[in-house]
Design an enzyme around this catalytic site. Structure first.
Site, short mmCIF file in Angstrom:
data_model
loop_
_atom_site.label_atom_id
_atom_site.label_comp_id
_atom_site.label_asym_id
_atom_site.label_seq_id
_atom_site.Cartn_x
_atom_site.Cartn_y
_atom_site.Cartn_z
N TYR A 1 -2.63 -1.49 18.79
CA TYR A 1 -3.49 -1.90 17.69
C TYR A 1 -4.94 -1.47 17.94
CZ TYR A 1 -5.61 -4.89 14.13
OH TYR A 1 -6.32 -5.36 13.05
N ASP B 1 6.06 3.41 1.84
CA ASP B 1 5.80 3.29 3.28
C ASP B 1 4.76 4.35 3.62
OD1 ASP B 1 5.73 3.33 6.02
OD2 ASP B 1 7.90 3.51 6.30
N VAL B 2 3.52 3.93 3.89
CA VAL B 2 2.45 4.90 4.07
C VAL B 2 2.61 5.74 5.33
CG1 VAL B 2 0.76 3.59 2.71
CG2 VAL B 2 0.93 3.20 5.19
N LYS C 1 -7.28 1.25 15.80
CA LYS C 1 -8.51 0.84 15.13
C LYS C 1 -9.72 1.62 15.65
CE LYS C 1 -6.61 -1.93 12.26
NZ LYS C 1 -6.58 -1.58 10.81
N ASN D 1 -5.77 -0.41 3.57
CA ASN D 1 -5.66 -1.74 4.16
C ASN D 1 -4.37 -1.95 4.95
OD1 ASN D 1 -6.16 -4.81 4.27
ND2 ASN D 1 -4.22 -4.66 3.15
#
Length: 248
Positions: A153, A58-59, A157, A85
């Site tokens: 989101y 789990d990053v 980004k 990614n």
């Protein structure tokens, strides 16, 4: 690129899986990571069990990322390419109704996870011989043009773009090249709903076209093929008919 080592986060499905397939085709040994061990193992078997190595992580968990990179170092001794990614979307609800848990989930997976992986990659790439490597961050056209009800989101980004710029600058003197690919409507689990209609800026619902993830994968493979004195700093690969350029 034969015998080079790559790490692809979120590598078991969608865009990450397509990128992994393309890198294997170019001769990379690829470590794929994600939260679901079974999904990763299935992807490794499907693509090439001899060249794809599944390690669950789990990053968004700092210690788990450190353990992941220790595993890569112990198994291969170096890292030539990191593809950040992994990421999640958020519920399409009015900004003021978004649960704080969803905000934190997006920050953890989309932004903190990329930062943690970049930190570990820098440490490894600076110390290895020959020195250096490449990092490719998965951005989004949302970093330029957001959708309605997409604050978490979109914010992450936008932040990835800033992280790419800072990491690119900081990595120069260590032969670390950092770039970003901004994706628009790649066909994946995340974009499956688009064929049935997605909210537009004027509040209407319209279906949107998507493109095969193989197009993204080829672009990443090209970026990865460059020598470390050259860099694709940013690239946008998108569905040509999607409502991104212009006013609709």
């Amino acid at each position: 690129m034969a015998d080079k080592i790559a790490l692809v986060t979120g590598g078991g499905t969608g865009v990450g899986k397509a990128i992994t397939r393309a890198l294997v085709g170019e001769g990379f040994q690829v470590v794929i990571t994600g939260r679901r061990a079974g999904v990763l193992e299935d992807a490794a078997k499907e693509i090439d069990a001899g060249s794809v190595h599944a390690v669950a992580c789990d990053v968004s968990d700092r210690e788990a990322v450190a353990s992941l990179f220790r595993t890569v170092g112990e198994k291969f001794g170096r890292l030539d390419l990191l593809v950040n990614n992994a990421g999640v979307s958020s519920p399409s609800v009015p900004l003021e109704d978004l649960p704080v848990e969803e905000w934190n989930k997006a920050i953890g997976a989309n932004l903190s996870g990329s930062f943690f992986c970049i930190q570990e990659a820098f440490r490894m790439m600076k110390a290895q011989k020959p020195r250096g490597g490449r990092i490719i961050n998965n951005g989004s056209v949302s970093a330029t043009t957001p959708r309605p009800n997409s604050a978490p989101y979109t914010a992450t980004k936008h932040a990835i773009t800033g992280l790419t710029k800072s990491a690119s600058l900081d990595g120069r003197r260590f032969d670390i090249a950092v770039g970003q690919i901004d994706i628009g409507n790649a066909a994946s689990e995340m974009t499956a709903k688009m064929s049935g209609g997605v909210m537009q800026a004027d509040g209407s619902m319209k279906p949107e076209p998507t493109i095969d993830t193989a197009h993204i994968a080829r672009a990443v493979a090209y970026m990865a093929s460059l020598p470390l004195d050259a860099n694709v700093f940013t690239m946008t690969v998108m569905a040509n008919q999607m409502p991104f350029v212009g006013r609709g």
